[in-house]
Design a protein around this motif. Structure first.
Motif, PDB file in Angstrom:
ATOM      1  N   ASP A   1       0.844  -1.199   0.000  1.00 22.09           N
ATOM      2  CA  ASP A   1       0.000   0.000   0.000  1.00 22.09           C
ATOM      3  C   ASP A   1       0.880   1.250   0.000  1.00 22.09           C
ATOM      4  O   ASP A   1       1.356   1.703   1.044  1.00 22.09           O
ATOM      5  CB  ASP A   1      -0.913  -0.015   1.238  1.00 22.09           C
ATOM      6  N   ASP A   2       1.081   1.826  -1.183  1.00 26.61           N
ATOM      7  CA  ASP A   2       1.952   2.998  -1.317  1.00 26.61           C
ATOM      8  C   ASP A   2       1.480   4.183  -0.475  1.00 26.61           C
ATOM      9  O   ASP A   2       2.252   5.085  -0.173  1.00 26.61           O
ATOM     10  CB  ASP A   2       1.999   3.459  -2.785  1.00 26.61           C
ATOM     11  N   ASP A   3       0.202   4.168  -0.117  1.00 30.08           N
ATOM     12  CA  ASP A   3      -0.325   5.297   0.657  1.00 30.08           C
ATOM     13  C   ASP A   3       0.073   5.241   2.128  1.00 30.08           C
ATOM     14  O   ASP A   3      -0.112   6.213   2.852  1.00 30.08           O
ATOM     15  CB  ASP A   3      -1.862   5.347   0.559  1.00 30.08           C
ATOM     16  N   ASP A   4       0.571   4.088   2.571  1.00 28.01           N
ATOM     17  CA  ASP A   4       1.020   4.019   3.965  1.00 28.01           C
ATOM     18  C   ASP A   4       2.399   4.676   4.056  1.00 28.01           C
ATOM     19  O   ASP A   4       3.426   4.039   3.816  1.00 28.01           O
ATOM     20  CB  ASP A   4       1.072   2.571   4.457  1.00 28.01           C
ATOM     21  N   VAL A   5       2.407   5.956   4.403  1.00 29.40           N
ATOM     22  CA  VAL A   5       3.679   6.684   4.474  1.00 29.40           C
ATOM     23  C   VAL A   5       4.082   6.966   5.921  1.00 29.40           C
ATOM     24  O   VAL A   5       5.159   7.512   6.168  1.00 29.40           O
ATOM     25  CB  VAL A   5       3.624   8.013   3.669  1.00 29.40           C
ATOM     26  N   THR A   6       3.222   6.608   6.874  1.00 32.05           N
ATOM     27  CA  THR A   6       3.562   6.903   8.273  1.00 32.05           C
ATOM     28  C   THR A   6       4.062   5.665   9.010  1.00 32.05           C
ATOM     29  O   THR A   6       4.962   5.758   9.833  1.00 32.05           O
ATOM     30  CB  THR A   6       2.350   7.477   9.041  1.00 32.05           C
ATOM     31  N   GLY A   7       3.497   4.498   8.719  1.00 29.25           N
ATOM     32  CA  GLY A   7       3.938   3.268   9.367  1.00 29.25           C
ATOM     33  C   GLY A   7       3.560   3.234  10.840  1.00 29.25           C
ATOM     34  O   GLY A   7       2.929   4.156  11.359  1.00 29.25           O
ATOM     35  N   SER A   8       3.958   2.132  11.492  1.00 33.18           N
ATOM     36  CA  SER A   8       3.736   2.049  12.943  1.00 33.18           C
ATOM     37  C   SER A   8       4.994   1.474  13.582  1.00 33.18           C
ATOM     38  O   SER A   8       5.747   0.725  12.957  1.00 33.18           O
ATOM     39  CB  SER A   8       2.508   1.190  13.250  1.00 33.18           C
ATOM     40  N   THR A   9       5.189   1.842  14.828  1.00 32.29           N
ATOM     41  CA  THR A   9       6.437   1.478  15.511  1.00 32.29           C
ATOM     42  C   THR A   9       6.530  -0.027  15.772  1.00 32.29           C
ATOM     43  O   THR A   9       5.534  -0.657  16.118  1.00 32.29           O
ATOM     44  CB  THR A   9       6.480   2.200  16.879  1.00 32.29           C
ATOM     45  N   VAL A  10       7.711  -0.579  15.589  1.00 29.69           N
ATOM     46  CA  VAL A  10       7.955  -1.958  16.034  1.00 29.69           C
ATOM     47  C   VAL A  10       9.102  -1.941  17.040  1.00 29.69           C
ATOM     48  O   VAL A  10       9.993  -1.094  16.962  1.00 29.69           O
ATOM     49  CB  VAL A  10       8.343  -2.929  14.884  1.00 29.69           C
ATOM     50  N   SER A  11       9.056  -2.867  17.978  1.00 34.14           N
ATOM     51  CA  SER A  11      10.191  -2.969  18.889  1.00 34.14           C
ATOM     52  C   SER A  11      10.508  -4.416  19.215  1.00 34.14           C
ATOM     53  O   SER A  11       9.656  -5.299  19.081  1.00 34.14           O
ATOM     54  CB  SER A  11       9.958  -2.148  20.168  1.00 34.14           C
ATOM     55  N   VAL A  12      11.740  -4.610  19.629  1.00 34.79           N
ATOM     56  CA  VAL A  12      12.222  -5.955  19.926  1.00 34.79           C
ATOM     57  C   VAL A  12      11.466  -6.513  21.121  1.00 34.79           C
ATOM     58  O   VAL A  12      10.893  -5.764  21.918  1.00 34.79           O
ATOM     59  CB  VAL A  12      13.738  -5.958  20.246  1.00 34.79           C
ATOM     60  N   GLN A  13      11.481  -7.837  21.227  1.00 39.97           N
ATOM     61  CA  GLN A  13      10.861  -8.442  22.396  1.00 39.97           C
ATOM     62  C   GLN A  13      11.938  -8.718  23.426  1.00 39.97           C
ATOM     63  O   GLN A  13      12.868  -9.496  23.187  1.00 39.97           O
ATOM     64  CB  GLN A  13      10.164  -9.741  22.009  1.00 39.97           C
ATOM     65  N   ARG A  14      11.819  -8.036  24.557  1.00 43.62           N
ATOM     66  CA  ARG A  14      12.798  -8.227  25.625  1.00 43.62           C
ATOM     67  C   ARG A  14      12.586  -9.590  26.274  1.00 43.62           C
ATOM     68  O   ARG A  14      11.446  -9.983  26.507  1.00 43.62           O
ATOM     69  CB  ARG A  14      12.608  -7.152  26.701  1.00 43.62           C
ATOM     70  N   VAL A  15      13.664 -10.279  26.550  1.00 42.30           N
ATOM     71  CA  VAL A  15      13.547 -11.517  27.312  1.00 42.30           C
ATOM     72  C   VAL A  15      14.367 -11.339  28.590  1.00 42.30           C
ATOM     73  O   VAL A  15      15.412 -10.687  28.576  1.00 42.30           O
ATOM     74  CB  VAL A  15      14.044 -12.753  26.514  1.00 42.30           C
ATOM     75  N   ALA A  16      13.866 -11.912  29.685  1.00 46.01           N
ATOM     76  CA  ALA A  16      14.525 -11.711  30.980  1.00 46.01           C
ATOM     77  C   ALA A  16      15.884 -12.406  31.002  1.00 46.01           C
ATOM     78  O   ALA A  16      16.839 -11.915  31.606  1.00 46.01           O
ATOM     79  CB  ALA A  16      13.634 -12.238  32.096  1.00 46.01           C
ATOM     80  N   SER A  17      15.965 -13.540  30.319  1.00 47.99           N
ATOM     81  CA  SER A  17      17.251 -14.249  30.300  1.00 47.99           C
ATOM     82  C   SER A  17      17.436 -14.875  28.915  1.00 47.99           C
ATOM     83  O   SER A  17      16.454 -15.182  28.232  1.00 47.99           O
ATOM     84  CB  SER A  17      17.258 -15.322  31.394  1.00 47.99           C
ATOM     85  N   PRO A  18      18.690 -15.071  28.495  1.00 47.63           N
ATOM     86  CA  PRO A  18      18.928 -15.634  27.157  1.00 47.63           C
ATOM     87  C   PRO A  18      18.241 -16.985  26.967  1.00 47.63           C
ATOM     88  O   PRO A  18      17.876 -17.348  25.845  1.00 47.63           O
ATOM     89  CB  PRO A  18      20.447 -15.795  27.099  1.00 47.63           C
ATOM     90  N   SER A  19      18.035 -17.736  28.055  1.00 44.02           N
ATOM     91  CA  SER A  19      17.430 -19.073  27.908  1.00 44.02           C
ATOM     92  C   SER A  19      16.006 -18.996  27.356  1.00 44.02           C
ATOM     93  O   SER A  19      15.513 -19.954  26.776  1.00 44.02           O
ATOM     94  CB  SER A  19      17.441 -19.826  29.243  1.00 44.02           C
ATOM     95  N   GLU A  20      15.364 -17.850  27.538  1.00 46.69           N
ATOM     96  CA  GLU A  20      13.994 -17.690  27.029  1.00 46.69           C
ATOM     97  C   GLU A  20      13.971 -17.247  25.571  1.00 46.69           C
ATOM     98  O   GLU A  20      12.907 -17.139  24.967  1.00 46.69           O
ATOM     99  CB  GLU A  20      13.242 -16.635  27.853  1.00 46.69           C
ATOM    100  N   ALA A  21      15.140 -16.963  25.032  1.00 47.50           N
ATOM    101  CA  ALA A  21      15.185 -16.401  23.676  1.00 47.50           C
ATOM    102  C   ALA A  21      14.943 -17.466  22.619  1.00 47.50           C
ATOM    103  O   ALA A  21      15.312 -18.626  22.786  1.00 47.50           O
ATOM    104  CB  ALA A  21      16.540 -15.739  23.435  1.00 47.50           C
ATOM    105  N   ARG A  22      14.318 -17.060  21.556  1.00 44.45           N
ATOM    106  CA  ARG A  22      14.236 -17.902  20.372  1.00 44.45           C
ATOM    107  C   ARG A  22      15.307 -17.354  19.434  1.00 44.45           C
ATOM    108  O   ARG A  22      15.418 -16.136  19.281  1.00 44.45           O
ATOM    109  CB  ARG A  22      12.847 -17.728  19.776  1.00 44.45           C
ATOM    110  N   PHE A  23      16.111 -18.229  18.830  1.00 46.66           N
ATOM    111  CA  PHE A  23      17.123 -17.659  17.934  1.00 46.66           C
ATOM    112  C   PHE A  23      16.849 -18.025  16.494  1.00 46.66           C
ATOM    113  O   PHE A  23      16.258 -19.067  16.188  1.00 46.66           O
ATOM    114  CB  PHE A  23      18.547 -18.025  18.380  1.00 46.66           C
ATOM    115  N   CYS A  24      17.246 -17.136  15.603  1.00 41.99           N
ATOM    116  CA  CYS A  24      17.067 -17.419  14.185  1.00 41.99           C
ATOM    117  C   CYS A  24      18.424 -17.486  13.503  1.00 41.99           C
ATOM    118  O   CYS A  24      19.420 -16.939  13.997  1.00 41.99           O
ATOM    119  CB  CYS A  24      16.131 -16.407  13.518  1.00 41.99           C
TER     120      CYS A  24
END
Ligand code: AMP
Ligand code: MG
Length: 330
Positions: A187-210
């Motif tokens: 949609d070319d008309d979407d010129v404002t977008g919306s904010t994205v942010s990372v998902q904080r995890v309390a400890s690395p063991s909870e992280a999913r890695f890619c």
């Protein structure tokens, strides 16, 4: 320094146009005319057409800016490549909505020949994850602007990425000092977008890695050891291209590991510039496997860096420590 908002508008328009071309090529479901490059990696009609349209748009809007693009038109200019050349020109013409001159299209592709040593330049991966593209999986169109060695603008289109509201297609962008934004890709008309942010995890063991789907691009047995050391039990999320950076930026994963497979391989700047700024602007951290910042002053490659580690932020040091322990701190 240019007008950042205007540069962002140009970059968003350019990668949207390129994404439409890539989608059209993929939708045909015919052999997209694969050519093998000197390094034996594949390149398709869509890679060339994508680079042509992006470089054409940049030439029109910012004619003095050099571009470091992954592809060049040498092979396409040869007699044997007549059919591929014609297909590239047709896809570019369809996007332009008018005839396209073959010489101009080839010259646009070759606008990507800059060496990455200028104080200010753009870097483009017209299709990142070509192997994913050929499988019908994930790929990205990645465009970034670099000034004095720093990425100041990054735009990442992920045409096959599942969208939160259903359907496919993601578009992520950031300008330095700002937030990471997600836009509707189609949609070319979407010129404002919306904010994205990372998902904080309390400890690395909870992280999913890619990590990469391709074991030739990232050492998967090493990343498995790192995950084990961090206490991560979930399976790795394997996904092609800079969609990995998008996954971290929007919280689908909290770690991206790219472990070197060969001592002599140097990461390409276009494989990381846009993704790095998007992740950092979403609150994450990006370094190489030794914890060093990525250095975009060394030409077409990240000469002084090895591999990549991107994380949701606070867990970064713990992840680097585990990486160093597994790699033996070379
Ligand atoms: P990915 O989709 O994450 O597997 O990354 C695709 C990118 O990997 C391509 O654009 C190539 O530039 C890059 N690549 C090719 N060979 C290697 C390698 N040996 N190590 C790391 N990256 C590579
Ligand atoms: Mg690439």
């Amino acid at each position: 320094m240019g007008n950042r908002n205007e540069e962002l508008r140009v970059a968003l328009d350019a990668v949207r146009a390129a994404s439409r071309i890539c989608r059209a090529v993929q939708a045909k479901r015919v052999d997209p005319n694969t050519i093998e490059k000197k390094d034996r990696s594949p390149v398709t009609v869509a890679d060339f057409a994508s680079q042509a349209i992006v470089c054409g748009r940049l030439e029109q809007a910012l004619p003095d800016d050099p571009v470091v693009g992954e592809e060049n038109a040498d092979e396409l200019r040869t007699d044997g490549r007549h059919a591929a050349r014609r297909a590239v020109v047709e896809h570019v013409a369809a996007e332009l909505g008018r005839d396209a001159d073959e010489h101009r299209v080839l010259d646009w592709i070759d606008r990507g020949a800059a060496d990455g040593r200028a104080a200010r330049y753009w870097t483009l991966d017209p299709i990142d994850g070509t192997k994913g593209f050929l499988r019908g999986d994930q790929y990205a169109v990645a465009l970034a602007l670099i000034e004095d060695g720093a990425v100041v603008l990054g735009v990442l289109a992920c045409p096959n990425l599942p969208a939160p509201g259903g359907g496919r297609g993601g578009l992520f962008a950031a300008t330095v000092g700002g937030k990471a934004l997600s836009y509707a890709l189609w949609d070319d008309d979407d010129v404002t977008g919306s904010t994205v942010s990372v998902q904080r995890v309390a400890s690395p063991s909870e992280a999913r890695f890619c990590e990469s789907v391709e074991s030739g691009h990232s050492n998967q047995s090493e990343s498995a050891k790192i995950a084990e050391l961090l206490g991560i039990e979930s399976e790795p999320f394997r996904i092609d291209s800079q969609c990995k950076y998008a996954a971290v930026a929007r919280g689908d994963a909290s770690i991206y590991l790219r472990m070197p497979t060969r001592k002599d391989y140097r990461e390409k700047i276009w494989d990381h510039a846009a993704g790095k700024l998007v992740v950092e602007s979403a609150g994450g951290t990006v370094t190489d496997v030794n914890g060093r910042p990525l250095d975009f002053r060394k030409g077409r490659t990240l000469e002084d860096n090895r591999g990549i580690v991107a994380t949701a932020g606070p867990i970064h040091d713990a992840v680097i420590e585990a990486v160093q322990r597994v790699r033996g701190g070379e």
